[in-house]
Design a protein around this motif. Sequence first.
Motif, PDB file in Angstrom:
ATOM      1  N   TYR A  51     -17.343  44.615  17.214  1.00  0.00           N
ATOM      2  CA  TYR A  51     -16.136  44.580  16.392  1.00  0.00           C
ATOM      3  C   TYR A  51     -14.918  44.374  17.288  1.00  0.00           C
ATOM      4  N   TYR A  52     -13.902  43.759  16.727  1.00  0.00           N
ATOM      5  CA  TYR A  52     -12.684  43.477  17.460  1.00  0.00           C
ATOM      6  C   TYR A  52     -11.470  43.805  16.601  1.00  0.00           C
ATOM      7  N   SER A  53     -10.383  44.133  17.259  1.00  0.00           N
ATOM      8  CA  SER A  53      -9.142  44.317  16.519  1.00  0.00           C
ATOM      9  C   SER A  53      -8.615  42.954  16.091  1.00  0.00           C
ATOM     10  N   GLU A  54      -7.775  42.962  15.089  1.00  0.00           N
ATOM     11  CA  GLU A  54      -7.236  41.702  14.585  1.00  0.00           C
ATOM     12  C   GLU A  54      -6.444  40.964  15.652  1.00  0.00           C
ATOM     13  N   SER A  55      -5.792  41.701  16.515  1.00  0.00           N
ATOM     14  CA  SER A  55      -4.921  41.075  17.506  1.00  0.00           C
ATOM     15  C   SER A  55      -5.684  40.301  18.579  1.00  0.00           C
ATOM     16  N   VAL A  56      -6.977  40.589  18.736  1.00  0.00           N
ATOM     17  CA  VAL A  56      -7.747  39.906  19.779  1.00  0.00           C
ATOM     18  C   VAL A  56      -8.916  39.105  19.225  1.00  0.00           C
ATOM     19  N   GLU A  57      -9.162  39.228  17.924  1.00  0.00           N
ATOM     20  CA  GLU A  57     -10.279  38.515  17.300  1.00  0.00           C
ATOM     21  C   GLU A  57     -10.178  37.026  17.602  1.00  0.00           C
TER      22      GLU A  57
ATOM     23  N   GLY B 225     -11.942  46.467  21.075  1.00  0.00           N
ATOM     24  CA  GLY B 225     -13.235  46.041  20.561  1.00  0.00           C
ATOM     25  C   GLY B 225     -14.296  47.037  20.967  1.00  0.00           C
ATOM     26  N   CYS B 226     -15.458  46.889  20.360  1.00  0.00           N
ATOM     27  CA  CYS B 226     -16.530  47.830  20.658  1.00  0.00           C
ATOM     28  C   CYS B 226     -17.879  47.192  20.344  1.00  0.00           C
ATOM     29  N   ILE B 227     -18.898  47.756  20.945  1.00  0.00           N
ATOM     30  CA  ILE B 227     -20.254  47.269  20.735  1.00  0.00           C
ATOM     31  C   ILE B 227     -21.151  48.479  20.553  1.00  0.00           C
ATOM     32  N   SER B 228     -22.004  48.413  19.547  1.00  0.00           N
ATOM     33  CA  SER B 228     -22.891  49.547  19.312  1.00  0.00           C
ATOM     34  C   SER B 228     -24.149  49.394  20.162  1.00  0.00           C
ATOM     35  N   THR B 229     -25.069  50.305  20.009  1.00  0.00           N
ATOM     36  CA  THR B 229     -26.340  50.204  20.731  1.00  0.00           C
ATOM     37  C   THR B 229     -27.108  48.963  20.279  1.00  0.00           C
ATOM     38  N   ASN B 230     -26.860  48.533  19.063  1.00  0.00           N
ATOM     39  CA  ASN B 230     -27.374  47.248  18.587  1.00  0.00           C
ATOM     40  C   ASN B 230     -26.303  46.205  18.874  1.00  0.00           C
ATOM     41  N   PRO B 231     -26.523  45.298  19.799  1.00  0.00           N
ATOM     42  CA  PRO B 231     -25.453  44.370  20.213  1.00  0.00           C
ATOM     43  C   PRO B 231     -24.985  43.434  19.110  1.00  0.00           C
ATOM     44  N   ARG B 232     -25.729  43.368  18.009  1.00  0.00           N
ATOM     45  CA  ARG B 232     -25.249  42.558  16.885  1.00  0.00           C
ATOM     46  C   ARG B 232     -24.050  43.204  16.213  1.00  0.00           C
ATOM     47  N   ASN B 233     -23.885  44.485  16.425  1.00  0.00           N
ATOM     48  CA  ASN B 233     -22.738  45.197  15.840  1.00  0.00           C
ATOM     49  C   ASN B 233     -21.621  45.250  16.867  1.00  0.00           C
TER      50      ASN B 233
ATOM     51  N   VAL C   9     -20.139  51.453  23.223  1.00  0.00           N
ATOM     52  CA  VAL C   9     -19.099  51.288  24.242  1.00  0.00           C
ATOM     53  C   VAL C   9     -17.891  50.616  23.601  1.00  0.00           C
ATOM     54  N   GLY C  10     -16.753  51.195  23.840  1.00  0.00           N
ATOM     55  CA  GLY C  10     -15.516  50.644  23.295  1.00  0.00           C
ATOM     56  C   GLY C  10     -14.552  50.275  24.397  1.00  0.00           C
ATOM     57  N   TRP C  11     -13.751  49.279  24.127  1.00  0.00           N
ATOM     58  CA  TRP C  11     -12.644  48.911  25.008  1.00  0.00           C
ATOM     59  C   TRP C  11     -11.348  49.285  24.292  1.00  0.00           C
ATOM     60  N   PHE C  12     -10.456  49.923  25.028  1.00  0.00           N
ATOM     61  CA  PHE C  12      -9.167  50.345  24.502  1.00  0.00           C
ATOM     62  C   PHE C  12      -8.084  49.921  25.480  1.00  0.00           C
ATOM     63  N   ARG C  13      -6.868  49.897  25.017  1.00  0.00           N
ATOM     64  CA  ARG C  13      -5.769  49.560  25.914  1.00  0.00           C
ATOM     65  C   ARG C  13      -4.543  50.391  25.546  1.00  0.00           C
ATOM     66  N   GLN C  14      -3.716  50.586  26.551  1.00  0.00           N
ATOM     67  CA  GLN C  14      -2.493  51.350  26.344  1.00  0.00           C
ATOM     68  C   GLN C  14      -1.361  50.702  27.111  1.00  0.00           C
TER      69      GLN C  14
ATOM     70  N   ARG D 142     -10.304  35.667  20.508  1.00  0.00           N
ATOM     71  CA  ARG D 142      -9.896  35.458  21.905  1.00  0.00           C
ATOM     72  C   ARG D 142     -10.715  36.304  22.880  1.00  0.00           C
ATOM     73  N   PHE D 143     -11.112  37.474  22.451  1.00  0.00           N
ATOM     74  CA  PHE D 143     -11.856  38.401  23.304  1.00  0.00           C
ATOM     75  C   PHE D 143     -13.305  38.486  22.848  1.00  0.00           C
ATOM     76  N   THR D 144     -14.188  38.662  23.812  1.00  0.00           N
ATOM     77  CA  THR D 144     -15.612  38.781  23.497  1.00  0.00           C
ATOM     78  C   THR D 144     -16.229  39.882  24.352  1.00  0.00           C
ATOM     79  N   ILE D 145     -16.998  40.739  23.710  1.00  0.00           N
ATOM     80  CA  ILE D 145     -17.724  41.797  24.417  1.00  0.00           C
ATOM     81  C   ILE D 145     -19.176  41.371  24.570  1.00  0.00           C
ATOM     82  N   SER D 146     -19.690  41.566  25.760  1.00  0.00           N
ATOM     83  CA  SER D 146     -21.099  41.290  26.009  1.00  0.00           C
ATOM     84  C   SER D 146     -21.640  42.367  26.935  1.00  0.00           C
ATOM     85  N   ARG D 147     -22.932  42.344  27.128  1.00  0.00           N
ATOM     86  CA  ARG D 147     -23.512  43.356  28.012  1.00  0.00           C
ATOM     87  C   ARG D 147     -24.638  42.766  28.830  1.00  0.00           C
ATOM     88  N   ASP D 148     -24.812  43.324  30.010  1.00  0.00           N
ATOM     89  CA  ASP D 148     -25.922  42.977  30.895  1.00  0.00           C
ATOM     90  C   ASP D 148     -26.586  44.299  31.250  1.00  0.00           C
TER      91      ASP D 148
END
Length: 125
Positions: free
Chosen positions: A58-64, A48-56, A33-38, A66-72
Motif C-alpha cells: 500500500y502507498y499513500s496518495e502523495s507517493v502512489e 507505504g507498507c508491505i505485509s508478510t504477503n508481498p501482494r499486499n 514493514v512500513g516506510w514512514f517519513r517526517q 512514484r514509489f515502490t516497495i520491494s523485498r529481497d
Amino acid sequence: VQLQASGGGLVQAGESLRLSCEGAERPLGNYAVGWFRQAPGKEREGVGCISTNPRNTYYSESVEGRFTISRDLDKNTIYLQMNSLKPEDTAVYYCAASSGVILSSIRQKDAYYYWGQGTQVTVSS
C-alpha cells in the motif's frame, strides 16, 4: 528485530533514490514493514507498507505511482524505490516492522513496534 535504514541523500527534483531497510536477528519476511517519513515541524506520516504477503502493498496518495516497495528476503532487506522525487518529499525516512499486523491497521504508525534510525532524503528544486 533490529532495522537499519540507509540510502538517503541529496538529489534534484525528478531524480531517484532507493532506500534500504536491512533487518537483523529475525527474517523480515515474517513481519509487516512500513516506510514512514517526517519533515521538520510535521508529524510522522506513512509512505507505504508491505505485509508478510508481498501482494499486499500500500502507498499513500502523495507517493502512489512514484514509489515502490520491494523485498529481497535473501538479503533480509526491504527497499523503497523513489522516482520522480519532489521537494515536498524531503524528510527523514524511517522503516518499521511488526508481527501480527492486521491489514486494516497496516498503514498506521502505531501498528509498528520496531523502528530503524532514519535516513535523510533531501530533494532540491
